[in-house]
Write an enzyme that holds these catalytic residues in place. Structure first.
Site, PDB file in Angstrom:
ATOM      1  N   CYS A   1      13.604  11.438   6.120  1.00  0.00           N
ATOM      2  CA  CYS A   1      13.579  11.018   7.534  1.00  0.00           C
ATOM      3  C   CYS A   1      14.933  11.299   8.172  1.00  0.00           C
ATOM      4  CB  CYS A   1      13.230   9.550   7.634  1.00  0.00           C
ATOM      5  SG  CYS A   1      14.225   8.510   6.565  1.00  0.00           S
ATOM      6  N   GLY A   6       6.903   5.441   8.064  1.00  0.00           N
ATOM      7  CA  GLY A   6       6.090   6.652   8.097  1.00  0.00           C
ATOM      8  C   GLY A   6       6.350   7.394   9.390  1.00  0.00           C
ATOM      9  N   GLU A  47       9.710   1.803  10.789  1.00  0.00           N
ATOM     10  CA  GLU A  47      10.755   2.806  10.531  1.00  0.00           C
ATOM     11  C   GLU A  47      10.052   4.151  10.553  1.00  0.00           C
ATOM     12  OE1 GLU A  47      13.783   2.045  10.461  1.00  0.00           O
ATOM     13  OE2 GLU A  47      13.664  -0.105  10.095  1.00  0.00           O
ATOM     14  N   LYS A  69       0.862  -1.188   0.000  1.00  0.00           N
ATOM     15  CA  LYS A  69       0.000   0.000   0.000  1.00  0.00           C
ATOM     16  C   LYS A  69       0.897   1.236   0.000  1.00  0.00           C
ATOM     17  CE  LYS A  69      -1.549   3.020   2.812  1.00  0.00           C
ATOM     18  NZ  LYS A  69      -1.616   4.185   1.925  1.00  0.00           N
ATOM     19  N   GLU A  78       9.799  16.839  15.037  1.00  0.00           N
ATOM     20  CA  GLU A  78      10.097  16.691  13.599  1.00  0.00           C
ATOM     21  C   GLU A  78       9.270  17.703  12.803  1.00  0.00           C
ATOM     22  OE1 GLU A  78       8.784  13.124  11.429  1.00  0.00           O
ATOM     23  OE2 GLU A  78      10.783  13.014  10.535  1.00  0.00           O
TER      24      GLU A  78
HETATM   25  P1  NAP Z   1       2.466   8.843   7.470  1.00  0.00           P
HETATM   26  O1  NAP Z   1       1.435   9.889   7.404  1.00  0.00           O
HETATM   27  O2  NAP Z   1       2.703   8.173   8.763  1.00  0.00           O
HETATM   28  O3  NAP Z   1       2.074   7.773   6.342  1.00  0.00           O
HETATM   29  C1  NAP Z   1       2.884   6.669   6.041  1.00  0.00           C
HETATM   30  C2  NAP Z   1       2.048   5.564   5.431  1.00  0.00           C
HETATM   31  O4  NAP Z   1       1.149   5.067   6.445  1.00  0.00           O
HETATM   32  C3  NAP Z   1       1.165   6.038   4.280  1.00  0.00           C
HETATM   33  O5  NAP Z   1       1.073   5.016   3.321  1.00  0.00           O
HETATM   34  C4  NAP Z   1      -0.180   6.252   4.971  1.00  0.00           C
HETATM   35  O6  NAP Z   1      -1.277   6.185   4.119  1.00  0.00           O
HETATM   36  C5  NAP Z   1      -0.176   5.089   5.945  1.00  0.00           C
HETATM   37  N1  NAP Z   1      -1.123   5.242   7.052  1.00  0.00           N
HETATM   38  C6  NAP Z   1      -1.670   6.372   7.543  1.00  0.00           C
HETATM   39  N2  NAP Z   1      -2.494   6.075   8.560  1.00  0.00           N
HETATM   40  C7  NAP Z   1      -2.480   4.737   8.706  1.00  0.00           C
HETATM   41  C8  NAP Z   1      -3.135   3.826   9.579  1.00  0.00           C
HETATM   42  N3  NAP Z   1      -3.961   4.238  10.529  1.00  0.00           N
HETATM   43  N4  NAP Z   1      -2.885   2.504   9.448  1.00  0.00           N
HETATM   44  C9  NAP Z   1      -2.021   2.070   8.506  1.00  0.00           C
HETATM   45  N5  NAP Z   1      -1.378   2.879   7.650  1.00  0.00           N
HETATM   46  C10 NAP Z   1      -1.587   4.197   7.758  1.00  0.00           C
HETATM   47  O7  NAP Z   1       3.887   9.389   6.992  1.00  0.00           O
HETATM   48  P2  NAP Z   1       4.208  10.266   5.715  1.00  0.00           P
HETATM   49  O8  NAP Z   1       3.758  11.654   5.944  1.00  0.00           O
HETATM   50  O9  NAP Z   1       3.767   9.552   4.479  1.00  0.00           O
HETATM   51  O10 NAP Z   1       5.816  10.218   5.710  1.00  0.00           O
HETATM   52  C11 NAP Z   1       6.594  11.081   6.436  1.00  0.00           C
HETATM   53  C12 NAP Z   1       7.071  10.428   7.725  1.00  0.00           C
HETATM   54  O11 NAP Z   1       7.747   9.218   7.421  1.00  0.00           O
HETATM   55  C13 NAP Z   1       8.086  11.281   8.472  1.00  0.00           C
HETATM   56  O12 NAP Z   1       7.816  11.205   9.850  1.00  0.00           O
HETATM   57  C14 NAP Z   1       9.417  10.610   8.143  1.00  0.00           C
HETATM   58  O13 NAP Z   1      10.434  10.842   9.091  1.00  0.00           O
HETATM   59  C15 NAP Z   1       8.998   9.175   8.092  1.00  0.00           C
HETATM   60  N6  NAP Z   1       9.960   8.374   7.333  1.00  0.00           N
HETATM   61  C16 NAP Z   1      10.747   7.499   8.011  1.00  0.00           C
HETATM   62  C17 NAP Z   1      11.702   6.746   7.324  1.00  0.00           C
HETATM   63  C18 NAP Z   1      12.585   5.770   8.048  1.00  0.00           C
HETATM   64  O14 NAP Z   1      13.109   4.874   7.398  1.00  0.00           O
HETATM   65  N7  NAP Z   1      12.761   5.880   9.355  1.00  0.00           N
HETATM   66  C19 NAP Z   1      11.838   6.915   5.936  1.00  0.00           C
HETATM   67  C20 NAP Z   1      11.013   7.821   5.281  1.00  0.00           C
HETATM   68  C21 NAP Z   1      10.063   8.544   5.978  1.00  0.00           C
HETATM   69  P3  NAP Z   1      -1.908   7.540   3.486  1.00  0.00           P
HETATM   70  O15 NAP Z   1      -0.926   8.071   2.544  1.00  0.00           O
HETATM   71  O16 NAP Z   1      -3.132   7.097   2.838  1.00  0.00           O
HETATM   72  O17 NAP Z   1      -2.130   8.470   4.642  1.00  0.00           O
END
Ligand code: NAP
Length: 492
Positions: free
Chosen positions: A281, A225, A247, A172, A382
Site C-alpha cells: 500500500c 484493502g 486503511e 476474515k 493505484e
Molecule cells: P480488497 O480486494 O479490497 O480486499 C481486501 C479484503 O476485503 C479481502 O479480505 C476481501 O475478501 C475483502 N472484501 C472484498 N469485498 C468485500 C466486501 N464487499 N465486504 C467486505 N469485505 C470485502 O483488497 P486487496 O486486493 O486484498 O488488497 C490490496 C489493496 O489493499 C490495495 O488497494 C492496497 O493499497 C490496500 N492496502 C492498504 C493498506 C493500508 O494500510 N492502507 C495495507 C495493505 C493493503 P476477498 O479476498 O474474499 O475478496
C-alpha cells in the site's frame, strides 16, 4: 491439505459448498484448499466470541498480555517456517517474508506491553471531594478484514490491540491468503487462548465480510484493502451504525530534489517501488524529480534496474517476485498500455514475463515511465504493481503540489540535503506517513500507520493509536463529599 475455520477454540469445516485452491503465484502450484464459509459460520463465530468476551474483559489486562507474549515467542520460534509459508502463498521475496513475520512478532511484544499501560486520564474535578478519570473500555466483538499483500502483519496490527484491550475477534483473511491465518490460528490454539477469544473464518468478502458487517453483535469493523471495497464496507457499516476503521489504497511518491544524494535516492526508489513487486500500500509509484537532475536520475535508475533478479521469491538471490495472480498481471499491463496512450515515455519494462520457469507464475517486468503528466491516469490511480512514473518539476512547492494532487494520502518521501526543505516538506505533504532520505516504505510498528483522504477515514493501525479503534472512552466521576454536588452550578 484442506483448511478449516477456527471457531470457539476448535477446527470446524465451513458450511459453504465450495472449495477454492490456494495457488503459489511463483509457479502455479496448488498449496492447499480452503472451504468458503457462509453466514451461518459467521453467526457461530460471533456467538462464541460474544460469550467469551464477557469473561475475557474481566481477565486483568496484564494477564491478557501474557498470551500475547506467548504468541510472540511462538512466532519467533517459527519465524522461518512462517516466512516460507508467506512467500509461497503470496510471492514476496523471502527476505521480505521474514521482515513481515518480524513485524508481527514486534507487534505482539509491543501490545503485550500495553497490558501494563492502557493509560487513561485523571483530571482534577471542578468540585471539592470529587474524583474524575477516564478509562479505556473494550467494545465487544470486533470483525477484522485483511488483504493478501501483508497476510500476517496487518492481522497482528488489528488482533493484538483488540485482544489486549479486552475484545474478542473474528478474522476474515483474504481468499488468496488463508494459510497465514491458519498458521496464526494454530498459534492462538497452542498458547491456550480461552475458546472464542480468537476466531478465523475463511470465505469471500461478499459472503463472510458482509455477514460480519451486518451482524448486530459485531460492534467494530477494522478493514484493510482497496479504497473501492473500503467505501462499500463503510456504506454498509454506516447503515448498521458500526464503528468502521478503514486503511485503504495509496499512490505514493518519492520527491528527489536537485541537492539529493542521487545514489541514496535510487536505492530508496528501487526498494520501495519494486519490493513486494510493487504491491505494498506504501509502494512508491511516482517519482517527482527536480528537472535539473531528471536525466541523471533516469540513467542511474535504468542502470540499477538491470541488476534486479526476477523469479520465485523463495530463492534468496531473487529481488523481485511474482504478482499475486493473473488478473493482477492483466491490470498492471492494462495500465502500462494506458501510460503509452497518454504519451508517457516507456524507458524500461512494460512486459509480462514468460521466459523459462517464469511462464508458470505471474511475473511483470519492473517498469519505468518518464515524462509523465502529473494528472494522467498512471500518475493518479493505484496500479499495485512494479511500475514507476517519473514526473519532472521545477521547485519544492511544485513537488509538494504534485504529491498532494492525488485522491490518496498514505506515504510520501523526500530526498534532500537541505534541512529547511526537509522540514517544509514534512509539514506540507498531505500523507499519514512522511520519510526524509528514505523510500516510501519501512513503517515501524510503534508509530501510527494509516493515511489521509481516500486512504483512510481518520483511524490508525499500529502504535498506541490502534487502541483507539478497539476501545471506547468511559468517563468516571466519584463524589466522596457525601452530598449532591451539581457540576457547573455548585461551583461559585
Ligand atoms: P480488497 O480486494 O479490497 O480486499 C481486501 C479484503 O476485503 C479481502 O479480505 C476481501 O475478501 C475483502 N472484501 C472484498 N469485498 C468485500 C466486501 N464487499 N465486504 C467486505 N469485505 C470485502 O483488497 P486487496 O486486493 O486484498 O488488497 C490490496 C489493496 O489493499 C490495495 O488497494 C492496497 O493499497 C490496500 N492496502 C492498504 C493498506 C493500508 O494500510 N492502507 C495495507 C495493505 C493493503 P476477498 O479476498 O474474499 O475478496
Amino acid at each position: 491439505m484442506k483448511l478449516n475455520n477456527y471457531i470457539n477454540g476448535s477446527w470446524q469445516e465451513g458450511g459453504g459448498a465450495e472449495y477454492t485452491a490456494v495457488v503459489n503465484p511463483a509457479n502455479g502450484e496448488t498449496l492447499c484448499e480452503v472451504k468458503l464459509s457462509g453466514k451461518s459460520d459467521v453467526d457461530e463465530a460471533v456467538k462464541a466470541a460474544k460469550k467469551a468476551q464477557k469473561e475475557w474483559a474481566l481477565v486483568p489486562a496484564p494477564k491478557r498480555a501474557d498470551y500475547l507474549y506467548e504468541i510472540g515467542w511462538l512466532m519467533k520460534e517459527r519465524k522461518e517456517h512462517l516466512a516460507q509459508v508467506l512467500t509461497k502463498e503470496m510471492g514476496k521475496v523471502i527476505e521480505e517474508g521474514r521482515g513481515e513475520v518480524q513485524e508481527g512478532i514486534d507487534m505482539a511484544f509491543y501490545m503485550a506491553g500495553e497490558g501494563r499501560r492502557l493509560f487513561g486520564e485523571t483530571v482534577p474535578s471542578e468540585l471539592q471531594d470529587k474524583f474524575a478519570m477516564s478509562v479505556r473500555a473494550p467494545i465487544g466483538v470486533v470483525g477484522l478484514i485483511t488483504p493478501w499483500n501483508f497476510p500476517v502483519a496487518i492481522a497482528t496490527w488489528k488482533s493484538f490491540p483488540a485482544m489486549v484491550a479486552g475484545n474478542t475477534f473474528i478474522w476474515k483473511p483474504a481468499t488468496e491468503t488463508p494459510m497465514m491465518a491458519y498458521e496464526m490460528a494454530k498459534i492462538f490454539d497452542e498458547v491456550g487462548l480461552p475458546p472464542g477469544v480468537a476466531n478465523v473464518v475463511f470465505g469471500s468478502g461478499g459472503e463472510v465480510g458482509t455477514a460480519m458487517i451486518e451482524h448486530p453483535d459485531v460492534r467494530v469493523i477494522s478493514f484493510t484493502g482497496s479504497t473501492e471495497t473500503g467505501r462499500s464496507v463503510a456504506e454498509l457499516g454506516g447503515r448498521h451504525l458500526k464503528k468502521v476503521s478503514l486503511e485503504m489504497g495509496g499512490k505514493n511518491a518519492v520527491i528527489v530534489m536537485d541537492d539529493a544524494d542521487l545514489d541514496l535516492a535510487v536505492e530508496g526508489i528501487l526498494w520501495s517501488a519494486f519490493g513486494t513487486a510493487g504491491q505494498r500500500c506504501t509502494a512508491c509509484s511516482r517519482v517527482i524529480v527536480h528537472s535539473s537532475v531528471k536525466e541523471e536520475l533516469e540513467q542511474r535508475l535504468l542502470e540499477q534496474m538491470k541488476g534486479l533478479t526476477i523469479g520465485d521469491g523463495i530463492d534468496e538471490s531473487v529481488k523481485v517476485g511474482p504478482v499475486i495472480n493473473a488478473s493482477a498481471l492483466e491490470k498492471i499491463h492494462g495500465y502500462v498500455e494506458v501510460g503509452k496512450q497518454e504519451g508517457a515515455k516507456l524507458l524500461a519494462g512494460g512486459r509480462v514475463l514468460e521466459d523459462g520457469s517464469l511462464k508458470d507464475g505471474y511475473y511483470y517486468e519492473p517498469t519505468l515511465f518518464t515524462d509523465v503528466k502529473w494528472d494522467s491516469r498512471i500518475a493518479q490511480e493505484e496500479i499495485f504493481g512494479p511500475v514507476i512514473s517519473l514526473i519532472a518539476v521545477d521547485s519544492l512547492d511544485e513537488a509538494i503540489e504534485v504529491n498532494n494532487s492525488v485522491t490518496y494520502g498514505l506515504s510520501s518521501s523526500i530526498f534532500t540535503r537541505d534541512i529547511n526543505q526537509a522540514f517544509r516538506a514534512q509539514r506540507d505533504l498531505d500523507t499519514g506517513i512522511v520519510y526524509v532520505n528514505a523510500g516510501t516504505t519501512g513503517a515501524e510498528i510503534h508509530l501510527p500507520f494509516g493515511g489521509t483522504k481516500g486512504t483512510g477515514n481518520g483511524h490508525r493501525d499500529s502504535g498506541v493509536a490502534a487502541l483507539d479503534v478497539f476501545t471506547e472512552w468511559k468517563s468516571i466521576y466519584v463524589d466522596y463529599s457525601g452530598r449532591l454536588q451539581r457540576a457547573q452550578i455548585d461551583t461559585e
